[in-house]
Design an enzyme around this catalytic site. Structure first.
Site, PDB file in Angstrom:
ATOM      1  N   LEU A 279       5.981   0.569  -0.539  1.00  0.00           N
ATOM      2  CA  LEU A 279       6.313   0.939  -1.780  1.00  0.00           C
ATOM      3  C   LEU A 279       5.171   1.314  -2.655  1.00  0.00           C
ATOM      4  CD1 LEU A 279       8.519  -2.690  -2.644  1.00  0.00           C
ATOM      5  CD2 LEU A 279       8.844  -0.381  -2.203  1.00  0.00           C
TER       6      LEU A 279
ATOM      7  N   HIS B  61       2.554  -2.765  -9.743  1.00  0.00           N
ATOM      8  CA  HIS B  61       2.370  -3.707  -9.530  1.00  0.00           C
ATOM      9  C   HIS B  61       2.860  -5.326 -10.520  1.00  0.00           C
ATOM     10  CE1 HIS B  61      -0.159  -2.257  -6.401  1.00  0.00           C
ATOM     11  NE2 HIS B  61      -0.493  -1.028  -7.296  1.00  0.00           N
TER      12      HIS B  61
ATOM     13  N   GLY C  68       1.947   7.183  -4.350  1.00  0.00           N
ATOM     14  CA  GLY C  68       0.255   8.082  -4.770  1.00  0.00           C
ATOM     15  C   GLY C  68       0.657   8.732  -5.733  1.00  0.00           C
TER      16      GLY C  68
END
Ligand SMILES: C[S@@+](CC[C@H](N)C(=O)[O-])C[C@H]1O[C@@H](n2cnc3c(N)ncnc32)[C@H](O)[C@@H]1O
Length: 385
Positions: free
Chosen positions: A198, A273, A201
């Protein structure tokens, strides 16, 4: 008897594989200044070509019994690394002399965390940031640090090399994850693994990112690699790499993905995150990992950032990645709970069999966590004192 460079080198090479007490005694005899001089020269000779884009001056400190020997290394693109006398304001690496001697001359000890310290002056990097490419000098420095760390390692890490080659941040830029990944993934390396990551970038730029997907594809020669990002990344699709656009916070999307392309051997959460997103992804995708596989969460630091749904201190990590890990430690032992009223553990409790937590990285091993509690005849309290 005085130690010459030749006798010092012989002593260091002979002692590198000894147990710690014997190694320290040899280092005491050789002396910090002589030993550090020898090992730093060896390090310079072993440094591969500099991959940093701009000149970097990196401090290198070697410590032994509270004393330190300071050096400055200059890394210029296309040139051999050399020693210099000037300042090294922005980045410094520190090794214990014994660790460095083991790393350079010893037998491969296998990958481990924390063999060195890295100190950065982030304000210096902010002052020297280029407006067009704000991270260029920072990245150049961290590539330079990586060149030195690699030379100080007994065994070149394939995954670190691949991470640098494909510009993933899993080694040398923000993180030092790759030897840890190698430690856990080596047994899977030549299997036809299915890896889902997941976070591809490159954020909004459709042609940017994909560094880690390419790294995994090279590391797992039989592997099929899947990547997910909220931005479209289809331009990065190639043999053995497939990308999907979607959010790790979208349970419906994750379920469909798992049904169509799972089960996976490895799932890595390196996406937003954000605490709640990490929880959603774990809830939906951990069931899609096969027994013997891994579920990985990167960037645990955001658990301490309110801006990511975290808490500023350790007291209230709550529904964050760190909170999840703390709960999983209890769940791992749920068969041992002694409450008289039944208390339900979390849904993954029967399937998490190993929890490996490093700085900013957690690897959860999946399997069958049912082995029966410690037998009833083992006393649950101490009755002999
Ligand atoms: C740190 S980068 C990933 C780096 C990459 N894994 C590597 O190691 O080279 C994070 C990526 O996550 C993506 N992202 C952010 N929010 C997301 C979400 N909710 N679901 C999936 N991906 C997301 C971003 O667009 C960004 O490209």
């Amino acid at each position: 008897m005085t130690t010459t460079p030749e006798s010092g080198l012989t002593a260091l090479r002979g002692a590198a594989g000894l147990q710690q007490g014997d190694l320290l005694a040899v280092l005491d005899t050789v002396g910090l200044a002589t030993a550090a001089g020898i090992v730093v020269r060896e390090l310079l000779a072993r440094c591969g070509p500099c991959t940093n884009s701009d000149e970097a001056r990196v401090g290198l400190a070697v410590e032994h019994r509270g004393e330190r020997s300071e050096h400055v290394l200059v890394l210029r693109p296309g040139e051999a690394v050399r020693l210099d006398a000037g300042p090294a304001p922005a980045a410094r690496l520190t090794f214990e002399l014994a660790d460095l001697v083991r790393g350079v001359y010893g037998p491969p000890p296998g990958p481990s965390a924390g063999r060195f310290r890295v100190e950065r002056d982030d304000e210096w990097f902010m002052d020297h940031a280029d407006e067009a490419e704000p991270f260029r000098i920072f990245e150049s420095y961290m590539r330079a640090v990586d060149t030195i760390v690699q030379a100080a390692s007994p065994r070149a890490s394939d995954l670190s090399r691949l991470s640098a080659k494909y510009a993933s941040d899993k080694w040398g830029l923000w993180h030092w994850f790759t030897p840890l990944y190698e430690h856990h993934f080596e047994r899977l390396r030549h299997q036809p693994v299915r890896v889902l990551e997941l976070g591809i970038g490159g954020y909004q730029d459709p042609s940017e990112g994909g560094g880690s997907l390419k790294m995994w594809r090279s590391y797992f020669p039989q592997g099929q690699i899947f990547g997910v990002d909220i931005f479209p990344k289809h331009g990065l699709d190639e043999d053995r790499i497939r990308t999907f656009q979607g959010s790790q916070d979208d349970p419906e999307f994750l379920r469909r993905l798992a049904a169509e392309h799972g089960p996976f051997d490895i799932v890595i959460d390196d996406g937003s995150h954000v605490a709640q997103h990490q929880q959603t992804a774990f809830r939906e995708l951990f069931p899609a990992v096969r027994n013997g596989g891994f579920y990985v969460i990167e960037d645990l630091w955001t658990a301490y950032c309110p801006g990511y749904g975290g808490a500023a201190t350790a007291e209230a990590t709550g529904n964050t990645s760190i909170g999840l890990l703390k709960n999983l430690i209890d769940d791992l032992h749920h068969e041992e709970w002694t409450a008289t009223e039944p208390v339900a553990p979390g849904p993954a409790a029967d399937h998490v069999v190993g929890i490996h937590v490093y700085r900013n990285l957690a690897l959860l091993e999946k399997g069958s966590n049912i082995e029966g509690r410690i037998p009833f005849f083992a006393p649950r309290e101490i009755d002999y004192v």
